[in-house]
Design a protein around this motif. Structure first.
Motif, PDB file in Angstrom:
ATOM      1  N   UNK A   1       0.810  -1.218   0.000  1.00  0.00           N
ATOM      2  CA  UNK A   1       0.000   0.000   0.000  1.00  0.00           C
ATOM      3  C   UNK A   1       0.850   1.279   0.000  1.00  0.00           C
ATOM      4  N   UNK A   2       2.176   1.130  -0.024  1.00  0.00           N
ATOM      5  CA  UNK A   2       3.073   2.297   0.041  1.00  0.00           C
ATOM      6  C   UNK A   2       3.732   2.503  -1.318  1.00  0.00           C
ATOM      7  N   UNK A   3       3.816   3.751  -1.739  1.00  0.00           N
ATOM      8  CA  UNK A   3       4.480   4.097  -2.990  1.00  0.00           C
ATOM      9  C   UNK A   3       5.413   5.273  -2.721  1.00  0.00           C
ATOM     10  N   UNK A   4       6.554   5.281  -3.392  1.00  0.00           N
ATOM     11  CA  UNK A   4       7.581   6.299  -3.152  1.00  0.00           C
ATOM     12  C   UNK A   4       7.965   6.996  -4.450  1.00  0.00           C
ATOM     13  N   UNK A   5       8.051   8.321  -4.386  1.00  0.00           N
ATOM     14  CA  UNK A   5       8.549   9.177  -5.470  1.00  0.00           C
ATOM     15  C   UNK A   5       7.963   8.854  -6.843  1.00  0.00           C
ATOM     16  N   UNK A   6       6.750   9.267  -7.033  1.00  0.00           N
ATOM     17  CA  UNK A   6       6.107   9.130  -8.339  1.00  0.00           C
ATOM     18  C   UNK A   6       5.690  10.513  -8.830  1.00  0.00           C
TER      19      UNK A   6
END
Length: 151
Positions: A57-62
Motif C-alpha cells: 500500500x506504500x508508494x515512493x517518489x512518483x
C-alpha cells in the motif's frame, strides 16, 4: 548522516563510485543517499515498522500532475481500493518546515485527495487530517495505525 527524530532502523548501504546509496524497501533498489532521501527512508520504515502499513500500500517518489505541471510526491499510502489515504512530504533536515511547505502539500492534495497529510524534515513531524467539506486541515498528534477495516 545526522540522527533524526525517529526510532533507530536497520538500513542497507552500498558504496560505489564514491557515492553512498541506501536500499529502498518499497522501490526494491539502492538510491543515492541525500539528506532528503535519508528522511524519506526513515518515513518508509516508520510506516512499515511503527504504523504497520503493508509494503503493497506504500508508494515512493512518483510523478503527478498539478494544474498541468509535473510534480513528484515523496511517499503515499493507499487505501486497499486504490484511493490515497496518506500523502507525505519530506524535506532535508536543514530545511525548516514553513507555511510554504504546507501550501505545497495542500496543492498536491487538491489532486490526490488524501485523508491524511504528513510533513517532515526528519526532526519535526506534522500530521493533519483533511476536512474537505470546510477546505481545511486539522493537526493531529499522530497518524493512524494500519487497520484493514478502517481504511
Amino acid at each position: 548522516m545526522r540522527k533524526l527524530n525517529f526510532q533507530l532502523y536497520n538500513f542497507r548501504f552500498k558504496n560505489s563510485e564514491n557515492k553512498v546509496s541506501i536500499f529502498d524497501a518499497i522501490r526494491k533498489k539502492f538510491i543515492i543517499l541525500t539528506p532528503e532521501e535519508w528522511v524519506r527512508q526513515h518515513v518508509v520504515q516508520f510506516l512499515l515498522e511503527e504504523k504497520k502499513y503493508p509494503h503493497s500500500l506504500i508508494n515512493v517518489e512518483k510523478v503527478l500532475k498539478v494544474n498541468g505541471l509535473r510534480k513528484r510526491y515523496d511517499v503515499v499510502v493507499y487505501n486497499p481500493d486504490g484511493s490515497i489515504f496518506i500523502l507525505i512530504e519530506c524535506k532535508a533536515p536543514e530545511i525548516k518546515i514553513a507555511q510554504a511547505t504546507f501550501d505545497q502539500i495542500a496543492r498536491y492534495n487538491m489532486t490526490m485527495r488524501a485523508s491524511f497529510l504528513m510533513v517532515t524534515n526528519g526532526l519535526n513531524h506534522y500530521f493533519c487530517q483533511m476536512d474537505f467539506e470546510n477546505e481545511k486541515y486539522h493537526f493531529l498528534e499522530e497518524l493512524p495505525n494500519y487497520k484493514l477495516n478502517s481504511l
